[in-house]
Enzyme design. Structure first.
Site, mmCIF file in Angstrom:
data_model
loop_
_atom_site.group_PDB
_atom_site.id
_atom_site.type_symbol
_atom_site.label_atom_id
_atom_site.label_comp_id
_atom_site.label_asym_id
_atom_site.label_seq_id
_atom_site.Cartn_x
_atom_site.Cartn_y
_atom_site.Cartn_z
ATOM 1 C CG ASP A 65 -0.250 0.002 2.529
ATOM 2 O OD1 ASP A 65 0.838 0.015 2.738
ATOM 3 O OD2 ASP A 65 -1.157 0.331 3.416
ATOM 4 C CG ASP A 110 0.289 -3.839 2.424
ATOM 5 O OD1 ASP A 110 0.258 -4.520 3.347
ATOM 6 O OD2 ASP A 110 1.147 -2.960 2.221
ATOM 7 C CD GLU A 139 8.087 -0.027 7.604
ATOM 8 O OE1 GLU A 139 7.143 -0.965 7.348
ATOM 9 O OE2 GLU A 139 8.083 1.371 7.131
HETATM 10 O O1 KIV Z 1 3.558 -0.949 1.809
HETATM 11 C C1 KIV Z 1 4.682 -1.297 1.565
HETATM 12 O O2 KIV Z 1 5.471 -1.166 0.750
HETATM 13 C C2 KIV Z 1 5.217 -2.183 2.832
HETATM 14 C C3 KIV Z 1 6.475 -2.529 3.043
HETATM 15 C C4 KIV Z 1 7.490 -1.247 2.922
HETATM 16 C C5 KIV Z 1 6.922 -3.506 3.991
HETATM 17 O O3 KIV Z 1 4.327 -2.405 3.685
#
Ligand code: KIV
Length: 263
Positions: free
Chosen positions: A43, A82, A180
């Protein structure tokens, strides 16, 4: 084709995993040519593709559109969708239905943010055949709760909570966890204490694998570059140079030349 089981086997075999984000078919093919094991349709597209300040406005429709582009092009990598903000937080039923839509769009797994509080979602999804990647630490959907993008788990009680969260996600059936922006030492402890792969981003070298936002690692996106990003190329500089040369050559009549013309 990479499966979640194969992905997990890397930890047992002590082989590091590489994950990057992608949002379209072109980059998916290039990422696969590099042998990257998994593609996260992150996301983060809200920031790097849509130009927003954070990920909170990304919708299920946005995510499904990009997941279809990536999954339609992927032939080897594990494709992980995601789950956007508010697609899984309000109720277990929302979470299950929306997770299912990612698999219908071609993803093989989903990622969601949160620890023990999400254990019921993770358990229900995995029991229904939807593989789940967890995400702990500086989870961007909680940016307002955190008061900004700040390293998490520096205090010992918070570190203990994150370790408990990782264990809760593992017990609920998650196949992997993104860590993270947390201290290296905490990421090492979590990595040692769970059997599932940990995928770090700003979590030091001891994780079982690493993930980066594709446009960050290519040096394309430079509005905000966190400390944990290493640009492996300077594509923004190259793109700017190419565009300026193109403009110049059109203006002074050097493009198109005989070589680019029909008769
Ligand atoms: O949204 C995303 O790209 C992420 C990564 C940075 C882990 O959650």
């Amino acid at each position: 084709m990479m499966t979640v089981l194969e992905f997990q086997r890397h930890k047992r075999d002590k082989k590091k995993l590489t994950v990057v984000t992608a949002y379209d078919a072109l980059f998916t093919r290039i990422v696969e040519q590099a042998g990257i094991q998994a593609i996260l349709v992150g996301d983060s597209l809200g920031v790097v593709v849509q130009g927003k300040a954070n990920t909170l406005s990304v919708t299920m429709d946005d995510m499904l559109y990009h997941t279809k582009l990536v999954a339609g092009a992927a032939q080897q990598a594990l494709v992980i969708g995601d789950m956007p903000f508010m697609s899984y937080q309000a109720s277990l039923e929302d979470a299950l239905r929306n997770a299912g839509r990612f698999l219908q769009a071609g993803a093989q797994a989903i990622k969601l943010e949160g620890g023990a509080v999400m254990a019921d979602r993770v358990a229900a999804m995995t029991s229904l055949g939807i593989p789940v990647m967890g995400h702990l630490g500086m989870t961007p959907q909680s940016v307002h709760q955190f008061g900004g993008y700040k390293v998490q788990g520096k205090e010992s009680d918070h570190a203990q909570t994150l370790l408990n969260d990782a264990k809760a996600l593992e017990a609920a059936g998650a196949f992997a966890i993104v860590l993270e922006a947390i201290p290296t030492e905490l990421a090492k402890t979590i990595t040692e204490q769970v059997a599932i792969p940990t995928i770090g981003i700003g979590a030091g070298p001891h994780c079982d694998g690493q993930v980066l936002v594709l446009y960050d690692l290519l040096g394309l996106f430079d509005d905000f570059v966190p400390k944990f990003v290493k640009p492996y190329a300077r594509l923004k500089v190259d793109v700017l140079q190419a565009l300026r040369r193109y403009k110049e050559e059109v203006e002074d009549g050097r493009f198109p030349s005989e070589a680019e013309s029909y008769h």
